[in-house]
Design a protein around this motif. Structure first.
Motif, PDB file in Angstrom:
ATOM      1  N   PHE A  24       0.834  -1.211   0.000  1.00  0.00           N
ATOM      2  CA  PHE A  24       0.000   0.000   0.000  1.00  0.00           C
ATOM      3  C   PHE A  24       0.869   1.261   0.000  1.00  0.00           C
ATOM      4  N   GLY A  25       0.538   2.174  -0.904  1.00  0.00           N
ATOM      5  CA  GLY A  25       1.270   3.431  -1.002  1.00  0.00           C
ATOM      6  C   GLY A  25       2.374   3.429  -2.035  1.00  0.00           C
ATOM      7  N   HIS A  26       2.710   2.231  -2.549  1.00  0.00           N
ATOM      8  CA  HIS A  26       3.762   2.174  -3.575  1.00  0.00           C
ATOM      9  C   HIS A  26       3.501   1.042  -4.562  1.00  0.00           C
ATOM     10  N   ALA A  27       2.239   0.806  -4.844  1.00  0.00           N
ATOM     11  CA  ALA A  27       1.875  -0.291  -5.746  1.00  0.00           C
ATOM     12  C   ALA A  27       1.968   0.148  -7.201  1.00  0.00           C
ATOM     13  N   ALA A  28       2.619  -0.670  -7.996  1.00  0.00           N
ATOM     14  CA  ALA A  28       2.696  -0.414  -9.435  1.00  0.00           C
ATOM     15  C   ALA A  28       1.508  -1.075 -10.120  1.00  0.00           C
ATOM     16  N   VAL A  29       0.852  -0.332 -10.990  1.00  0.00           N
ATOM     17  CA  VAL A  29      -0.359  -0.809 -11.663  1.00  0.00           C
ATOM     18  C   VAL A  29      -0.020  -1.274 -13.071  1.00  0.00           C
ATOM     19  N   ARG A  30      -0.622  -2.401 -13.453  1.00  0.00           N
ATOM     20  CA  ARG A  30      -0.608  -2.780 -14.856  1.00  0.00           C
ATOM     21  C   ARG A  30      -2.056  -3.051 -15.272  1.00  0.00           C
ATOM     22  N   PHE A  31      -2.287  -3.116 -16.562  1.00  0.00           N
ATOM     23  CA  PHE A  31      -3.645  -3.246 -17.075  1.00  0.00           C
ATOM     24  C   PHE A  31      -3.838  -4.632 -17.685  1.00  0.00           C
ATOM     25  N   LYS A  32      -4.961  -5.248 -17.323  1.00  0.00           N
ATOM     26  CA  LYS A  32      -5.325  -6.550 -17.866  1.00  0.00           C
ATOM     27  C   LYS A  32      -5.935  -6.378 -19.253  1.00  0.00           C
ATOM     28  N   GLY A  33      -6.215  -7.487 -19.899  1.00  0.00           N
ATOM     29  CA  GLY A  33      -6.754  -7.434 -21.253  1.00  0.00           C
ATOM     30  C   GLY A  33      -8.081  -6.719 -21.363  1.00  0.00           C
ATOM     31  N   ASP A  34      -8.870  -6.741 -20.277  1.00  0.00           N
ATOM     32  CA  ASP A  34     -10.172  -6.067 -20.310  1.00  0.00           C
ATOM     33  C   ASP A  34     -10.080  -4.595 -19.919  1.00  0.00           C
ATOM     34  N   GLY A  35      -8.853  -4.098 -19.689  1.00  0.00           N
ATOM     35  CA  GLY A  35      -8.669  -2.704 -19.331  1.00  0.00           C
ATOM     36  C   GLY A  35      -8.704  -2.419 -17.853  1.00  0.00           C
ATOM     37  N   SER A  36      -9.055  -3.420 -17.036  1.00  0.00           N
ATOM     38  CA  SER A  36      -9.095  -3.206 -15.588  1.00  0.00           C
ATOM     39  C   SER A  36      -7.680  -3.232 -15.015  1.00  0.00           C
ATOM     40  N   GLU A  37      -7.548  -2.655 -13.825  1.00  0.00           N
ATOM     41  CA  GLU A  37      -6.240  -2.506 -13.211  1.00  0.00           C
ATOM     42  C   GLU A  37      -5.937  -3.653 -12.257  1.00  0.00           C
ATOM     43  N   VAL A  38      -4.655  -3.993 -12.144  1.00  0.00           N
ATOM     44  CA  VAL A  38      -4.230  -5.046 -11.231  1.00  0.00           C
ATOM     45  C   VAL A  38      -2.840  -4.691 -10.706  1.00  0.00           C
ATOM     46  N   THR A  39      -2.569  -5.130  -9.480  1.00  0.00           N
ATOM     47  CA  THR A  39      -1.251  -4.915  -8.879  1.00  0.00           C
ATOM     48  C   THR A  39      -0.734  -6.244  -8.340  1.00  0.00           C
ATOM     49  N   ALA A  40       0.530  -6.234  -7.949  1.00  0.00           N
ATOM     50  CA  ALA A  40       1.105  -7.438  -7.333  1.00  0.00           C
ATOM     51  C   ALA A  40       0.363  -7.808  -6.058  1.00  0.00           C
ATOM     52  N   ALA A  41      -0.176  -6.815  -5.373  1.00  0.00           N
ATOM     53  CA  ALA A  41      -0.917  -7.081  -4.139  1.00  0.00           C
ATOM     54  C   ALA A  41      -2.196  -7.871  -4.406  1.00  0.00           C
ATOM     55  N   ASP A  42      -2.899  -7.562  -5.514  1.00  0.00           N
ATOM     56  CA  ASP A  42      -4.089  -8.335  -5.881  1.00  0.00           C
ATOM     57  C   ASP A  42      -3.738  -9.810  -6.031  1.00  0.00           C
ATOM     58  N   LEU A  43      -2.672 -10.054  -6.768  1.00  0.00           N
ATOM     59  CA  LEU A  43      -2.278 -11.438  -7.061  1.00  0.00           C
ATOM     60  C   LEU A  43      -1.836 -12.167  -5.801  1.00  0.00           C
ATOM     61  N   ALA A  44      -1.052 -11.513  -4.961  1.00  0.00           N
ATOM     62  CA  ALA A  44      -0.550 -12.162  -3.752  1.00  0.00           C
ATOM     63  C   ALA A  44      -1.670 -12.416  -2.753  1.00  0.00           C
ATOM     64  N   ALA A  45      -2.588 -11.461  -2.604  1.00  0.00           N
ATOM     65  CA  ALA A  45      -3.686 -11.637  -1.658  1.00  0.00           C
ATOM     66  C   ALA A  45      -4.629 -12.744  -2.103  1.00  0.00           C
ATOM     67  N   GLU A  46      -4.925 -12.791  -3.403  1.00  0.00           N
ATOM     68  CA  GLU A  46      -5.812 -13.861  -3.866  1.00  0.00           C
ATOM     69  C   GLU A  46      -5.134 -15.222  -3.744  1.00  0.00           C
ATOM     70  N   ALA A  47      -3.858 -15.297  -4.040  1.00  0.00           N
ATOM     71  CA  ALA A  47      -3.141 -16.572  -3.892  1.00  0.00           C
ATOM     72  C   ALA A  47      -3.208 -17.048  -2.450  1.00  0.00           C
ATOM     73  N   TYR A  48      -3.051 -16.125  -1.499  1.00  0.00           N
ATOM     74  CA  TYR A  48      -3.148 -16.499  -0.085  1.00  0.00           C
ATOM     75  C   TYR A  48      -4.538 -17.023   0.249  1.00  0.00           C
ATOM     76  N   ILE A  49      -5.564 -16.330  -0.200  1.00  0.00           N
ATOM     77  CA  ILE A  49      -6.935 -16.749   0.102  1.00  0.00           C
ATOM     78  C   ILE A  49      -7.226 -18.112  -0.509  1.00  0.00           C
ATOM     79  N   ARG A  50      -6.822 -18.305  -1.750  1.00  0.00           N
ATOM     80  CA  ARG A  50      -7.067 -19.593  -2.400  1.00  0.00           C
ATOM     81  C   ARG A  50      -6.381 -20.736  -1.649  1.00  0.00           C
ATOM     82  N   ASP A  51      -5.165 -20.494  -1.213  1.00  0.00           N
ATOM     83  CA  ASP A  51      -4.460 -21.539  -0.468  1.00  0.00           C
ATOM     84  C   ASP A  51      -5.175 -21.845   0.852  1.00  0.00           C
ATOM     85  N   ALA A  52      -5.641 -20.808   1.540  1.00  0.00           N
ATOM     86  CA  ALA A  52      -6.362 -21.010   2.798  1.00  0.00           C
ATOM     87  C   ALA A  52      -7.645 -21.795   2.569  1.00  0.00           C
ATOM     88  N   LEU A  53      -8.344 -21.506   1.471  1.00  0.00           N
ATOM     89  CA  LEU A  53      -9.583 -22.220   1.164  1.00  0.00           C
ATOM     90  C   LEU A  53      -9.315 -23.684   0.831  1.00  0.00           C
TER      91      LEU A  53
END
Length: 257
Positions: A24-53
């Motif tokens: 938070f405060g220094h996240a680099a944004v890239r754009f997905k194919g649909d034009g929506s934004e994503v950061t490394a934090a999105d990917l890491a947080a979802e990976a954590y949640i999926r593993d917990a599930l």
């Protein structure tokens, strides 16, 4: 059982939130194919949640914004949005959240929204109420649109993703209410569910993971969540969330009735 699931959702969302705070405060944004934004934090947080599930409920299905769908073998499916409000998050604005929802046989029965930078969590389950940091959450008692506090998620959505008819309805509703702010995305619905704002009006609900927890959260807090015409919210439909008392009047104004 439902208490255990609510505890699990709360704990998992908070732990995923800690991951987002590292970026938070220094996240680099890239754009997905649909034009929506994503950061490394999105990917890491979802990976954590999926593993917990997977560790806790290996037979449950998973649908997430950043990963492949996992089919359900149990009749239950988890819906994951690791960062709802990526534009806020990537701008260093703390009004973003981790969203989790649980479906049973296709019906959402649990919703959780955790706001890592604010330290606030709202969790609800059908028949179990809505709970904000351990205290019962309730919508406001405002029954006069002229005194109502309204939120919309972003003016660019009205500009880019709405119709002339709906824009005219929104303008009428702005004039009919006390004031309008853009504390949007999941945060706006959270404020209505906790009684700090009275209604949210959005031209689009977004993808399923953006709104899946909201119907459970709002209904258990005493609110209502529909399209402008009262139909159930779906992907990319309009969305109106209120404290219930204001719903009919707001819907009528939006539709020009």
């Amino acid at each position: 059982m439902i208490d255990n699931l609510m505890d699990f959702a709360t704990r998992t969302a908070r732990e995923a939130g800690e991951i987002t705070l590292q970026h938070f405060g220094h996240a680099a944004v890239r754009f997905k194919g649909d034009g929506s934004e994503v950061t490394a934090a999105d990917l890491a947080a979802e990976a954590y949640i999926r593993d917990a599930l997977v560790q806790a409920f290996p037979d449950d299905g998973i649908v997430g914004e950043e990963g492949e769908d996992t089919p359900s073998r149990s009749g239950r499916r988890w819906i994951v949005d690791p960062i709802d409000g990526t534009r806020s998050f990537s701008s260093g604005v703390p009004l973003y959240c981790v969203l989790l929802a649980l479906e049973v046989d296709g019906t959402p029965t649990l919703g959780c929204a955790h706001f890592p930078a604010l330290g606030e969590t709202l969790v609800a389950a059908t028949g179990a109420g809505a709970w904000h940091n351990g205290e019962r959450a309730r919508v406001s008692e405002c029954d006069d649109l002229a005194q109502a506090r309204m939120i919309t998620s972003g003016l660019e959505y009205w500009r880019d993703r709405s119709t002339d008819e709906d824009r005219a309805g929104f303008d009428r509703l702005v004039k009919a209410t006390r004031f309008t702010r853009t504390w949007g995305d999941g945060y706006g619905y959270f404020l209505v569910a906790t009684g700090r704002m009275d209604l949210v009006c959005d031209p689009i609900a977004g993808s399923y993971w953006d709104y899946a927890p909201m119907n459970v959260i709002l209904s258990e807090a005493g609110g209502r969540f529909t399209q402008f015409d009262g139909q159930p919210v779906g992907a990319w439909t309009s969305a109106l969330a209120t404290n219930t008392r204001l719903h009919a009047a707001a819907s009528s104004i939006l539709r020009g009735a």
